[in-house]
Design an enzyme around this catalytic site. Structure first.
Site, mmCIF file in Angstrom:
data_model
loop_
_atom_site.group_PDB
_atom_site.id
_atom_site.type_symbol
_atom_site.label_atom_id
_atom_site.label_comp_id
_atom_site.label_asym_id
_atom_site.label_seq_id
_atom_site.Cartn_x
_atom_site.Cartn_y
_atom_site.Cartn_z
ATOM 1 N N HIS A 149 0.853 -1.187 0.000
ATOM 2 C CA HIS A 149 0.000 0.000 0.000
ATOM 3 C C HIS A 149 0.893 1.243 0.000
ATOM 4 C CE1 HIS A 149 -2.666 3.138 1.548
ATOM 5 N NE2 HIS A 149 -3.681 2.388 1.153
ATOM 6 N N ASP A 175 0.891 4.178 1.389
ATOM 7 C CA ASP A 175 1.232 4.736 2.693
ATOM 8 C C ASP A 175 2.183 3.816 3.462
ATOM 9 O OD1 ASP A 175 -0.385 6.981 2.307
ATOM 10 O OD2 ASP A 175 -2.143 5.972 3.133
ATOM 11 N N LYS A 176 2.000 2.504 3.298
ATOM 12 C CA LYS A 176 2.891 1.558 3.971
ATOM 13 C C LYS A 176 4.274 1.527 3.322
ATOM 14 C CE LYS A 176 1.299 0.698 7.475
ATOM 15 N NZ LYS A 176 2.152 1.040 8.599
ATOM 16 N N GLU A 233 10.132 11.852 7.168
ATOM 17 C CA GLU A 233 8.857 11.699 6.454
ATOM 18 C C GLU A 233 9.132 11.316 5.007
ATOM 19 O OE1 GLU A 233 6.340 11.855 8.346
ATOM 20 O OE2 GLU A 233 7.218 12.919 10.047
ATOM 21 N N GLU A 280 14.213 15.952 9.888
ATOM 22 C CA GLU A 280 15.328 16.461 10.666
ATOM 23 C C GLU A 280 16.102 15.301 11.288
ATOM 24 O OE1 GLU A 280 12.110 18.643 9.882
ATOM 25 O OE2 GLU A 280 11.955 17.433 11.693
ATOM 26 N N LYS A 328 -5.690 -4.433 0.363
ATOM 27 C CA LYS A 328 -6.365 -4.036 1.600
ATOM 28 C C LYS A 328 -7.302 -5.172 2.006
ATOM 29 C CE LYS A 328 -7.580 0.335 2.080
ATOM 30 N NZ LYS A 328 -8.243 1.654 1.886
ATOM 31 N N PHE A 375 -8.211 -3.904 -10.560
ATOM 32 C CA PHE A 375 -7.237 -3.262 -9.684
ATOM 33 C C PHE A 375 -5.838 -3.602 -10.207
ATOM 34 C CE2 PHE A 375 -6.017 -2.772 -4.860
ATOM 35 C CZ PHE A 375 -5.176 -1.721 -5.186
ATOM 36 N N ASP A 393 -1.921 5.841 -6.217
ATOM 37 C CA ASP A 393 -2.307 6.798 -5.186
ATOM 38 C C ASP A 393 -1.050 7.197 -4.434
ATOM 39 O OD1 ASP A 393 -3.749 8.354 -3.459
ATOM 40 O OD2 ASP A 393 -4.571 6.703 -2.284
ATOM 41 N N ALA A 394 -0.878 8.461 -4.167
ATOM 42 C CA ALA A 394 0.301 8.923 -3.432
ATOM 43 C C ALA A 394 0.294 8.354 -2.015
ATOM 44 C CB ALA A 394 0.335 10.449 -3.391
ATOM 45 N N ARG A 452 -0.013 7.762 7.747
ATOM 46 C CA ARG A 452 -1.443 7.880 7.451
ATOM 47 C C ARG A 452 -2.236 6.627 7.803
ATOM 48 N NH1 ARG A 452 -2.745 11.029 1.858
ATOM 49 N NH2 ARG A 452 -1.792 9.172 0.934
ATOM 50 N N LYS A 453 -1.588 5.601 8.322
ATOM 51 C CA LYS A 453 -2.296 4.358 8.656
ATOM 52 C C LYS A 453 -2.116 4.030 10.136
ATOM 53 C CE LYS A 453 -4.254 3.445 4.768
ATOM 54 N NZ LYS A 453 -4.270 4.869 4.417
ATOM 55 N N LYS A 471 10.419 7.814 13.247
ATOM 56 C CA LYS A 471 10.816 8.512 14.475
ATOM 57 C C LYS A 471 11.744 7.641 15.310
ATOM 58 C CE LYS A 471 6.441 11.025 14.560
ATOM 59 N NZ LYS A 471 5.147 11.210 15.225
ATOM 60 N N LYS A 510 11.311 9.986 20.657
ATOM 61 C CA LYS A 510 9.992 10.542 20.404
ATOM 62 C C LYS A 510 8.951 9.686 21.122
ATOM 63 C CE LYS A 510 12.216 12.796 17.009
ATOM 64 N NZ LYS A 510 13.684 12.774 16.891
ATOM 65 N N ASP A 520 5.848 9.684 20.890
ATOM 66 C CA ASP A 520 4.818 9.142 19.999
ATOM 67 C C ASP A 520 5.057 7.657 19.762
ATOM 68 O OD1 ASP A 520 3.241 11.344 19.561
ATOM 69 O OD2 ASP A 520 4.323 12.009 17.785
#
Length: 416
Positions: free
Chosen positions: A17, A19-20, A45, A58, A177, A256, A264-265, A270-271, A291, A295, A297
């Site tokens: 995917h 995003d993955k 990123e 960074e 998916k 597909f 798709d970008a 995002r997941k 990260k 961090k 997060d």
């Protein structure tokens, strides 16, 4: 009053995917820098789109990026790492090929203002790398203490990816998916009411007709694809979960063939619901991938999962949610919250007190305390960037250390 009978749904996405793909690239960069400098600071990123990968963020890494300058060969090694990640996933398509996409590296030095608040200095303990709230969750629904809907969603796609890589299912392409809806009775999952898979496929493995329009597909090839996905459903889900009334969709759009970053970008982070608990638990909002473990997060989300899993494994509850909160530059958490969802054998307050007491817990819930206890300053993150950060088996080299159930006896003693 909590509901005992209901339908619940979770989804997963494959390693291909878009995003993955971005998450895995970002974590490959984290691993690269941590392998050079265990104290590296990374916030990477990634953007993926048609024949393009862009890095931004960074960093601070001894031997790689010093005084705003790249070490000789460093940028080439970064690019090679990115391309190797995409190659491993399996992209060799006209619209996205591991050896043909354009590459941009826009990483730069970490802000001195952030560094002065986060770094250990003199009598100052290492502070959190950002403010925020983090959640951890565990449930006894599955052997891995994960929500069943997400657990099976991941397993479906892991099986398909393994078959694609091995050649068992050569008609599959990397992007896919899944979605699983389960019926719960008395809070226990008992059957599947709906199963969905949308997978990128080779040419012609699509429905020949869709809504009365000819799509150019081959009915025989589509049957092979559908039968294969059905076999995966039956392999992954428990016996009896799939019934004659289970609604099943395999590539419901009909075709597909164009997928991944060409279709798709993709962007890092995002997941986050796929990465965590499939919607069964709150989420603090911060992504993990890209990260370093200073961090919170990332590191605090890992420690809350670790604590929640050990609480359930210890028999102190059947379900557990834990929240921690932090301020940037401040070491100690601002709050500790525990919710046992009415399933606990002890009071939430007793567990909160135990988690807030380093003498009982055995470590502090500071960024440094978390990283030390879980051994997070290692190159262990790319493997976590697909098929969930939780519900995995701990690795001998320290990967998925937050999935260990080694705190059970200490927690039982702390609340006795």
């Amino acid at each position: 009053m909590a509901r005992s009978s209901f339908l619940f749904t979770s989804e997963s996405v494959s390693e291909g995917h878009p995003d993955k793909v971005a998450d895995q690239i970002s974590d490959a960069i984290v691993d690269l820098f941590l392998s050079k400098d265990p104290q590296a600071r990374i916030a990477c990123e990634t953007l993926t789109t048609t024949q393009l990968v862009v890095l931004a963020g960074e960093i601070r890494c001894q031997g790689v990026y010093v005084n705003e300058e790249w070490a000789p060969g460093a940028q080439a090694e970064i690019e090679a790492t990115v391309r190797a990640t995409v190659k491993r996933i399996g992209y060799e398509q006209d619209g996205f090929h591991w050896n043909q996409f354009r590459f941009e590296n826009n990483l730069h030095g970490q802000s001195d203002h952030i560094a002065q608040g986060v770094d250990e200095a003199g009598n100052k303990d290492e502070g959190a790398g950002d403010q925020g709230i983090m959640f951890g969750y565990a449930t006894d629904e599955t052997p891995d203490f994960m929500p069943a809907t997400l657990y099976y969603s991941h397993k479906i796609l892991e099986k398909m990816a393994a078959d694609r890589h091995s050649g068992v299912a050569p008609f599959l392409e990397p992007d896919a998916k899944s979605q699983v809806t389960l019926a719960y009775e008395n809070e226990v999952p008992v059957r599947a009411t709906a199963l969905v898979v949308s997978t990128q496929h080779a040419v012609d493995y699509c429905l020949p007709w869709q809504d009365g329009k000819h799509s150019g597909g081959d009915a025989g090839k589509y049957a092979v694809l559908r039968d294969y996905v059905m076999s995966v459903f039956h392999d992954v889900l428990p016996d009896g979960f799939i019934t004659d009334e289970t609604v099943i969709h395999v590539n419901p759009t009909g075709r597909f063939e164009i997928g991944g970053p060409d279709g798709d970008a993709g962007l890092t982070g995002r997941k986050i619901i796929v990465d965590t608990y499939g919607g069964a638990s709150p989420h603090g909002g911060g992504a993990f991938s890209g990260k370093d473990p200073t961090k919170v997060d990332r590191s605090a989300a890992y420690i809350t999962r670790y604590l929640a899993k050990n609480i359930v494994a210890a028999g102190l509850a059947r379900r557990c949610t834990i929240q921690l909160s932090y301020a940037i530059g401040v070491a100690e958490p601002l709050s500790v919250y525990v919710d046992l969802h009415g399933t606990g054998t002890v009071a939430e307050g007793a567990i909160e007190a135990a988690l807030s007491d380093p003498a009982k817990l055995g470590f502090r819930l500071t960024p440094k305390g978390i990283r030390t206890h879980l051994g997070l300053n290692k190159a262990i993150y790319q493997r976590s960037a697909a098929y969930g950060h939780f519900g995995r088996q701990p690795d001998a080299d320290g990967g998925f250390s937050w999935e260990k159930a080694d705190l059970v006896e200490k927690l039982r003693a702390a609340v006795a």
